[in-house]
Design an enzyme around this catalytic site. Sequence first.
Site, PDB file in Angstrom:
ATOM      1  N   ASP A 133      42.871  43.968  59.553  1.00 21.33           N
ATOM      2  CA  ASP A 133      43.396  44.971  59.565  1.00 21.33           C
ATOM      3  C   ASP A 133      42.920  45.826  58.020  1.00 21.33           C
ATOM      4  O   ASP A 133      42.493  45.496  57.982  1.00 21.33           O
ATOM      5  CB  ASP A 133      44.997  44.459  59.301  1.00 21.33           C
ATOM      6  CG  ASP A 133      45.440  45.595  59.642  1.00 21.33           C
ATOM      7  OD1 ASP A 133      45.782  46.578  59.597  1.00 21.33           O
ATOM      8  OD2 ASP A 133      46.394  45.116  57.758  1.00 21.33           O
TER       9      ASP A 133
ATOM     10  N   ASP B  84      45.101  48.513  56.010  1.00 18.63           N
ATOM     11  CA  ASP B  84      45.750  49.135  55.138  1.00 18.63           C
ATOM     12  C   ASP B  84      46.552  47.644  54.619  1.00 18.63           C
ATOM     13  O   ASP B  84      47.011  46.879  55.756  1.00 18.63           O
ATOM     14  CB  ASP B  84      47.184  49.901  55.185  1.00 18.63           C
ATOM     15  CG  ASP B  84      47.972  49.888  54.518  1.00 18.63           C
ATOM     16  OD1 ASP B  84      47.933  49.894  53.517  1.00 18.63           O
ATOM     17  OD2 ASP B  84      49.308  49.985  54.978  1.00 18.63           O
TER      18      ASP B  84
ATOM     19  N   GLY C 236      52.266  48.407  58.750  1.00 23.96           N
ATOM     20  CA  GLY C 236      51.297  48.565  60.130  1.00 23.96           C
ATOM     21  C   GLY C 236      51.967  49.319  61.101  1.00 23.96           C
ATOM     22  O   GLY C 236      51.269  48.731  62.479  1.00 23.96           O
TER      23      GLY C 236
ATOM     24  N   ARG D  81      52.678  56.190  62.853  1.00 22.85           N
ATOM     25  CA  ARG D  81      53.085  56.772  62.089  1.00 22.85           C
ATOM     26  C   ARG D  81      54.573  57.500  62.921  1.00 22.85           C
ATOM     27  O   ARG D  81      55.491  56.964  61.767  1.00 22.85           O
ATOM     28  CB  ARG D  81      52.408  57.919  62.066  1.00 22.85           C
ATOM     29  CG  ARG D  81      52.693  59.713  61.132  1.00 22.85           C
ATOM     30  CD  ARG D  81      51.765  60.320  61.399  1.00 22.85           C
ATOM     31  NE  ARG D  81      50.502  59.982  61.029  1.00 22.85           N
ATOM     32  CZ  ARG D  81      49.127  60.793  61.382  1.00 22.85           C
ATOM     33  NH1 ARG D  81      49.490  62.207  61.955  1.00 22.85           N
ATOM     34  NH2 ARG D  81      47.506  60.139  61.458  1.00 22.85           N
TER      35      ARG D  81
ATOM     36  N   SER E 196      45.820  53.142  62.017  1.00 22.90           N
ATOM     37  CA  SER E 196      46.071  54.410  61.345  1.00 22.90           C
ATOM     38  C   SER E 196      44.226  55.345  61.597  1.00 22.90           C
ATOM     39  O   SER E 196      44.014  54.891  62.262  1.00 22.90           O
ATOM     40  CB  SER E 196      46.352  54.513  60.146  1.00 22.90           C
ATOM     41  OG  SER E 196      45.748  55.593  58.886  1.00 22.90           O
TER      42      SER E 196
ATOM     43  N   ASN F 209      44.214  57.271  60.521  1.00 18.93           N
ATOM     44  CA  ASN F 209      42.934  57.882  59.914  1.00 18.93           C
ATOM     45  C   ASN F 209      42.034  56.962  59.231  1.00 18.93           C
ATOM     46  O   ASN F 209      41.615  56.691  57.929  1.00 18.93           O
ATOM     47  CB  ASN F 209      43.879  58.570  57.805  1.00 18.93           C
ATOM     48  CG  ASN F 209      44.770  59.316  58.604  1.00 18.93           C
ATOM     49  OD1 ASN F 209      44.510  60.787  59.524  1.00 18.93           O
ATOM     50  ND2 ASN F 209      46.181  59.299  58.209  1.00 18.93           N
TER      51      ASN F 209
ATOM     52  N   ASP G 245      48.039  42.062  57.762  1.00 18.98           N
ATOM     53  CA  ASP G 245      49.313  41.567  56.339  1.00 18.98           C
ATOM     54  C   ASP G 245      50.221  41.728  56.316  1.00 18.98           C
ATOM     55  O   ASP G 245      51.612  41.502  55.760  1.00 18.98           O
ATOM     56  CB  ASP G 245      48.556  42.292  55.358  1.00 18.98           C
ATOM     57  CG  ASP G 245      48.901  44.026  55.607  1.00 18.98           C
ATOM     58  OD1 ASP G 245      49.048  43.901  56.333  1.00 18.98           O
ATOM     59  OD2 ASP G 245      49.657  44.727  54.715  1.00 18.98           O
TER      60      ASP G 245
END
Length: 222
Positions: free
Chosen positions: A10, A12, A47, A50, A115, A117, A169
């Site tokens: 993962d 972030d 996780g 958006r 994401s 991004n 996480d």
Amino acid sequence: MSHIRAFIFDLDGVITDTAEYHYLAWKRLADEEGLPFSRQDNDALRGVSRRESLLRLLKGRTLPEADMQAWMERKNAYYLDYLQGIGPDDVLHGVRDFLARCRAYNLRLGIGSASKNARLVVERLGLIEAFDVIGDGYSVVHSKPAPDLFIWVAGALRVPVQEAVVFEDAPAGVDAALAAGCWCVGLGTAQVQHAHLCYPSLAEVNLPELLSAVQAQLSRAG
Ligand code: B16
Ligand code: MG
């Protein structure tokens, strides 16, 4: 015989901490629209996509689809502003070293991030060469906790899901990894304790120990 052939990370909260920037961007939107939004509220967005994040921020309030789109775009523009400031120093402690050690074990390495991004973030961190595959918010329709993203990344790495270990996480990410049939290492808080193994962070993972623990279970499973 089956053996562990890939690690899927993962982004972030595992490779870097973009959660703070997601928080600041959502907070700015929430303040402009007069909606309450705390750091604790932000924790529940780890996780998740958006769109799901916006639905959670709205706490049951509904918006026309055009406004949903406009609000998501606005939040993302704020988030992209924050991303301008990130660079190689924002890779979490111990991550570079861990990735280098993985290579010594001939492991295939991928990113599995919700994401849209993710590729930009990995580029800004200077890690694009470190991964064989990047799965992001564009790779699949159903995001975490659905298993689709990790199945997609394992497939792109040409590794069966049961021979891949996911590092996550967030509860939604652990749920996704387990549903995909991958091994899962939970990092950080108590909220990821349903993973097969847990460590405070990637820096604390003992690689030979992790591989032999998972390998022992794989061999027992036949
Ligand atoms: P974007 P991960 C997730 O990243 C973030 O944890 C989550 O807060 C965010 O809403 C999601 O990406 C979507 O991000 O708006 O950039 O497409 O933990 O899956 O790497
Ligand atoms: Mg995460």
